[in-house]
Design a protein around this motif. Sequence first.
Motif, PDB file in Angstrom:
ATOM      1  N   GLU A 281      -1.679  -5.008   5.382  1.00 25.09           N
ATOM      2  CA  GLU A 281      -2.800  -5.537   6.170  1.00 25.09           C
ATOM      3  C   GLU A 281      -3.541  -4.417   6.891  1.00 25.09           C
ATOM      4  O   GLU A 281      -4.773  -4.437   7.000  1.00 25.09           O
ATOM      5  N   ASN A 283      -3.784  -1.308   5.869  1.00 29.13           N
ATOM      6  CA  ASN A 283      -4.499  -0.482   4.888  1.00 29.13           C
ATOM      7  C   ASN A 283      -4.735  -1.299   3.617  1.00 29.13           C
ATOM      8  O   ASN A 283      -4.032  -1.131   2.619  1.00 29.13           O
ATOM      9  N   PRO A 284      -5.737  -2.207   3.649  1.00 35.36           N
ATOM     10  CA  PRO A 284      -5.944  -3.136   2.523  1.00 35.36           C
ATOM     11  C   PRO A 284      -6.373  -2.480   1.212  1.00 35.36           C
ATOM     12  O   PRO A 284      -6.329  -3.123   0.163  1.00 35.36           O
ATOM     13  N   THR A 285      -6.789  -1.204   1.262  1.00 35.31           N
ATOM     14  CA  THR A 285      -7.200  -0.517   0.024  1.00 35.31           C
ATOM     15  C   THR A 285      -6.123   0.445  -0.475  1.00 35.31           C
ATOM     16  O   THR A 285      -6.326   1.163  -1.445  1.00 35.31           O
ATOM     17  N   GLY A 286      -4.997   0.459   0.208  1.00 31.77           N
ATOM     18  CA  GLY A 286      -3.934   1.392  -0.137  1.00 31.77           C
ATOM     19  C   GLY A 286      -3.141   0.964  -1.362  1.00 31.77           C
ATOM     20  O   GLY A 286      -3.319  -0.133  -1.918  1.00 31.77           O
ATOM     21  N   ALA A 289      -0.975  -2.319  -0.780  1.00 32.23           N
ATOM     22  CA  ALA A 289      -1.770  -3.554  -0.766  1.00 32.23           C
ATOM     23  C   ALA A 289      -2.139  -3.971  -2.178  1.00 32.23           C
ATOM     24  O   ALA A 289      -2.101  -5.163  -2.525  1.00 32.23           O
ATOM     25  N   GLN A 290      -2.482  -3.000  -3.016  1.00 37.14           N
ATOM     26  CA  GLN A 290      -2.830  -3.289  -4.407  1.00 37.14           C
ATOM     27  C   GLN A 290      -1.624  -3.802  -5.179  1.00 37.14           C
ATOM     28  O   GLN A 290      -1.711  -4.773  -5.943  1.00 37.14           O
ATOM     29  N   SER A 293      -0.839  -7.411  -4.059  1.00 36.11           N
ATOM     30  CA  SER A 293      -1.822  -8.397  -4.543  1.00 36.11           C
ATOM     31  C   SER A 293      -1.653  -8.673  -6.029  1.00 36.11           C
ATOM     32  O   SER A 293      -1.941  -9.772  -6.509  1.00 36.11           O
ATOM     33  N   ASP A 311       2.949   6.278  -1.885  1.00 37.96           N
ATOM     34  CA  ASP A 311       2.356   5.682  -0.679  1.00 37.96           C
ATOM     35  C   ASP A 311       3.125   6.209   0.541  1.00 37.96           C
ATOM     36  O   ASP A 311       4.279   5.852   0.771  1.00 37.96           O
TER      37      ASP A 311
END
Length: 394
Positions: A281, A283-286, A289-290, A293, A311
């Motif tokens: 949450e 770092n939603p582009t990290g 997060a990927q 998702s 990461d």
Amino acid sequence: MGSNQVTAKSHNIRSILKALLYHQQISRVELAELTGLTTATISNLVNELLSHGLVRENGIEEVISPRVGRPRMTVELIPDARFAIGVHIGIGEFQVVITDLLANIVSSTTQKFDVCTNAEIVIQEIVTQIDLLIIHSGISKNMIMGIGVGASGLVNVETGVNIYAPNLCWQLIPIRDWIHEGIGLPVIVDNNVRLMCLAEAMFGEGKTANVMAFVYARVGVGAGLFVNGKLFRGMAAGAGEIGHSIMIPDGGEKCSCGNTGCLETLVSQKAILRSARQLAETNPTGILAQKISDCQNNEMDCIFSAAQDGDEDVLRMLAEKARYFGIALANLINVLNPNLIVLGGILGQGEEFFLPEINKVVKEYSFSHLGDQVKICVSGFGQKTGVIGASALA
């Protein structure tokens, strides 16, 4: 007098069988040396085991240096002379296996269940699956010695009652009696992590260890202890509840046991997933997060995959969890002074991220370099450790 003779004979046979388990092909003279029994006693009891079809003679022992007298015949266990059933009850899943005397799995099944399901319904399903497994295996019931069950939480080994399993909301569940009534075979029940320890002690990394601990982490965190050839259960069979060691006495998170700041609240799968979701949450582009998702599998796999892909936030988070584990294991080493600690569950799954930091912290915090003398490794049985241990108990 007669009762004492039967007890002594049972003890002697057990000693012989254990020696055969650990050493496989061995001569009668060597059995006498290992067990401390007389050669006459060994000869009589081995002949009895031969007549029951449990062991066999296996030719002539290879002689490195010349011996006086006849070459020695070796004896060995016959793996499929008898079988055992192992049941591992986890959080939301149970496994059932049939194994031979060397813990080779002959037949197995794994079933999911809702953690809110009534205990009696779960046990009845276990009985059904045992029945089906016996039928499909084609093994005669009189060839099966018994059923070993590993249950979550506190277990009374004498009565086979699951006293308290907080992660399943079970209390005073008579597992032994329910399964025995359904199957008709002898049943023995113990804590599931303790039986993982037994699997390693009898068939795995701990075969030569005098004092060892098996530490398991997933939904909960627990330890099995093996001391001088026996499982150590403690006065009320509560030994090994390392997950409920208090790490943060003030302000820690509430644990399922009712206390706050337990190790389990910091390093269990639930704790790691919670920390990972917070990172995603933030770092939603990290990478993490990927991964989350797109996750189609176990979410822990996605977290370890993000760490493998570099990461930095995930790597720091896992190192922090490993540090808490290391502190807990250092405390265990200071109390128990084992020569081996075997790790299972998510600790094995994420070995590359946990083990280096755990080793570092153990060496840092253990008293007087005790940590330097301990081998810490990951179980080679993977997800079958508990169920193999349950079979070994039987």
